[in-house]
Scaffold this motif. Sequence first.
Motif, PDB file in Angstrom:
ATOM      1  N   VAL A 114      90.853  25.888  12.952  1.00  0.00           N
ATOM      2  CA  VAL A 114      89.308  26.497  12.574  1.00  0.00           C
ATOM      3  C   VAL A 114      88.279  26.872  13.208  1.00  0.00           C
ATOM      4  O   VAL A 114      87.454  27.980  13.166  1.00  0.00           O
ATOM      5  CB  VAL A 114      89.566  25.512  10.933  1.00  0.00           C
ATOM      6  N   PHE A 115      88.566  25.593  13.993  1.00  0.00           N
ATOM      7  CA  PHE A 115      87.315  25.525  15.284  1.00  0.00           C
ATOM      8  C   PHE A 115      86.803  26.422  16.038  1.00  0.00           C
ATOM      9  O   PHE A 115      86.010  27.500  16.058  1.00  0.00           O
ATOM     10  CB  PHE A 115      86.885  24.598  15.749  1.00  0.00           C
ATOM     11  N   ARG A 116      88.259  27.038  16.470  1.00  0.00           N
ATOM     12  CA  ARG A 116      88.262  28.155  17.249  1.00  0.00           C
ATOM     13  C   ARG A 116      87.915  29.395  17.311  1.00  0.00           C
ATOM     14  O   ARG A 116      87.487  30.221  17.033  1.00  0.00           O
ATOM     15  CB  ARG A 116      90.466  28.069  17.958  1.00  0.00           C
ATOM     16  N   ALA A 117      88.466  29.303  15.187  1.00  0.00           N
ATOM     17  CA  ALA A 117      88.076  30.602  14.152  1.00  0.00           C
ATOM     18  C   ALA A 117      86.663  31.218  14.720  1.00  0.00           C
ATOM     19  O   ALA A 117      86.196  31.848  14.476  1.00  0.00           O
ATOM     20  CB  ALA A 117      88.437  30.447  13.307  1.00  0.00           C
ATOM     21  N   ILE A 118      85.765  29.657  14.595  1.00  0.00           N
ATOM     22  CA  ILE A 118      84.153  30.369  14.262  1.00  0.00           C
ATOM     23  C   ILE A 118      83.794  30.098  15.769  1.00  0.00           C
ATOM     24  O   ILE A 118      82.643  31.144  15.673  1.00  0.00           O
ATOM     25  CB  ILE A 118      83.674  28.824  13.959  1.00  0.00           C
ATOM     26  N   VAL A 119      84.314  29.825  16.834  1.00  0.00           N
ATOM     27  CA  VAL A 119      83.565  29.631  18.625  1.00  0.00           C
ATOM     28  C   VAL A 119      83.607  31.786  18.575  1.00  0.00           C
ATOM     29  O   VAL A 119      83.350  31.811  19.086  1.00  0.00           O
ATOM     30  CB  VAL A 119      84.798  29.028  18.984  1.00  0.00           C
ATOM     31  N   ASP A 120      85.430  32.233  17.939  1.00  0.00           N
ATOM     32  CA  ASP A 120      84.927  33.009  18.476  1.00  0.00           C
ATOM     33  C   ASP A 120      84.698  34.136  17.375  1.00  0.00           C
ATOM     34  O   ASP A 120      84.898  35.070  17.529  1.00  0.00           O
ATOM     35  CB  ASP A 120      87.303  33.504  18.594  1.00  0.00           C
ATOM     36  N   GLY A 121      83.921  33.581  16.179  1.00  0.00           N
ATOM     37  CA  GLY A 121      83.762  34.947  15.217  1.00  0.00           C
ATOM     38  C   GLY A 121      82.757  35.705  15.835  1.00  0.00           C
ATOM     39  O   GLY A 121      82.165  35.026  17.043  1.00  0.00           O
ATOM     40  N   ASP A 122      82.650  36.543  15.202  1.00  0.00           N
ATOM     41  CA  ASP A 122      81.562  37.866  15.713  1.00  0.00           C
ATOM     42  C   ASP A 122      79.861  37.337  14.592  1.00  0.00           C
ATOM     43  O   ASP A 122      79.121  37.532  14.895  1.00  0.00           O
ATOM     44  CB  ASP A 122      81.654  38.666  15.040  1.00  0.00           C
ATOM     45  N   ALA A 123      79.844  36.663  14.260  1.00  0.00           N
ATOM     46  CA  ALA A 123      79.139  35.774  12.909  1.00  0.00           C
ATOM     47  C   ALA A 123      79.786  35.003  12.199  1.00  0.00           C
ATOM     48  O   ALA A 123      80.141  34.343  12.562  1.00  0.00           O
ATOM     49  CB  ALA A 123      78.670  37.548  11.955  1.00  0.00           C
ATOM     50  N   PRO A 124      78.595  34.809  11.564  1.00  0.00           N
ATOM     51  CA  PRO A 124      78.812  32.947  11.113  1.00  0.00           C
ATOM     52  C   PRO A 124      79.775  33.318  10.095  1.00  0.00           C
ATOM     53  O   PRO A 124      79.847  34.024   9.204  1.00  0.00           O
ATOM     54  CB  PRO A 124      77.451  32.776   9.947  1.00  0.00           C
ATOM     55  N   LEU A 125      80.964  31.908   9.975  1.00  0.00           N
ATOM     56  CA  LEU A 125      82.102  32.337   9.028  1.00  0.00           C
ATOM     57  C   LEU A 125      82.240  31.524   7.390  1.00  0.00           C
ATOM     58  O   LEU A 125      81.471  30.783   7.667  1.00  0.00           O
ATOM     59  CB  LEU A 125      83.166  31.459   9.597  1.00  0.00           C
ATOM     60  N   ASP A 126      82.516  31.646   6.771  1.00  0.00           N
ATOM     61  CA  ASP A 126      82.131  31.197   4.906  1.00  0.00           C
ATOM     62  C   ASP A 126      83.689  30.476   4.661  1.00  0.00           C
ATOM     63  O   ASP A 126      84.599  30.981   5.494  1.00  0.00           O
ATOM     64  CB  ASP A 126      81.558  31.849   4.419  1.00  0.00           C
ATOM     65  N   VAL A 127      83.781  30.137   3.968  1.00  0.00           N
ATOM     66  CA  VAL A 127      84.848  29.477   3.347  1.00  0.00           C
ATOM     67  C   VAL A 127      86.062  30.581   2.931  1.00  0.00           C
ATOM     68  O   VAL A 127      87.227  30.475   2.802  1.00  0.00           O
ATOM     69  CB  VAL A 127      85.194  28.327   2.000  1.00  0.00           C
ATOM     70  N   ALA A 128      85.325  31.302   2.100  1.00  0.00           N
ATOM     71  CA  ALA A 128      86.503  32.573   2.132  1.00  0.00           C
ATOM     72  C   ALA A 128      87.291  32.872   3.029  1.00  0.00           C
ATOM     73  O   ALA A 128      87.978  33.443   3.296  1.00  0.00           O
ATOM     74  CB  ALA A 128      85.950  33.095   0.952  1.00  0.00           C
ATOM     75  N   HIS A 129      86.232  33.959   4.413  1.00  0.00           N
ATOM     76  CA  HIS A 129      87.167  34.337   5.406  1.00  0.00           C
ATOM     77  C   HIS A 129      88.026  32.896   5.810  1.00  0.00           C
ATOM     78  O   HIS A 129      89.284  33.579   5.917  1.00  0.00           O
ATOM     79  CB  HIS A 129      86.040  34.960   5.746  1.00  0.00           C
TER      80      HIS A 129
END
Length: 217
Positions: free
Chosen positions: A19-34
């Motif tokens: 989950v942390f890596r998904a946020i690190v690699d995300g193009d923009a802020p991520l939400d719970v639904a994503h």
Amino acid sequence: MANLQVQARALGDPTRHKVFRAIVDGDAPLDVAHLTAEFGLNHNAIRQHLAKLVAADLVEETVAAPSGRGRPRLQYTVAPGAESRWGVTGPYERLSMWLAEAITSKETPVELGRRVGREGYRAAGASSSPIEEMVAQMSRQGFDPSVRNDGEVVEIVLGECPFASAVLVAPDTVCGVHLGLAEGAAEVIGGIEVESLSPRDPRTAHCVLRCRVVNPN
């Protein structure tokens, strides 16, 4: 700021680390639904992982801008406490690597920024407008952008300067890189031109990136 042991314990769970890596690699802020859709977990499980990451100063929780009825959604980005740790490259590391490359390539700051902006571009979404795409690129770089519209001319106000200390020492160089970053991203996005960057005191930020939406036809 949480200490390394607290952060290490938070990342010790394999799913939480993903989950942390998904946020690190995300193009923009991520939400719970994503994150729920990405990992196939229920909302409560994702929220529990996010709460641990927030408590460990690995992730920041903010309220997204309202978009219709209902509660504004919460969104998550990498916290400053994680920069330069756990595989997260901090803004000054990025800047130092870029400037080291510029010494070898003999690029000007703007030329360097343009190249980095093109090479580091990540699409924000198939349905995103050119302005939304530009905002996503500036957000990924840590500028905390918000938009002021005025017809075809759009001002993107940058609420943070991730290179504030460096700007105080070498404003022309660092602001030149920043301008180039925006211009390089605009080249890839299409439908948008960067007209100017109006710097402010980096300690209070709120520099203004002035863009024009253009007809691709």
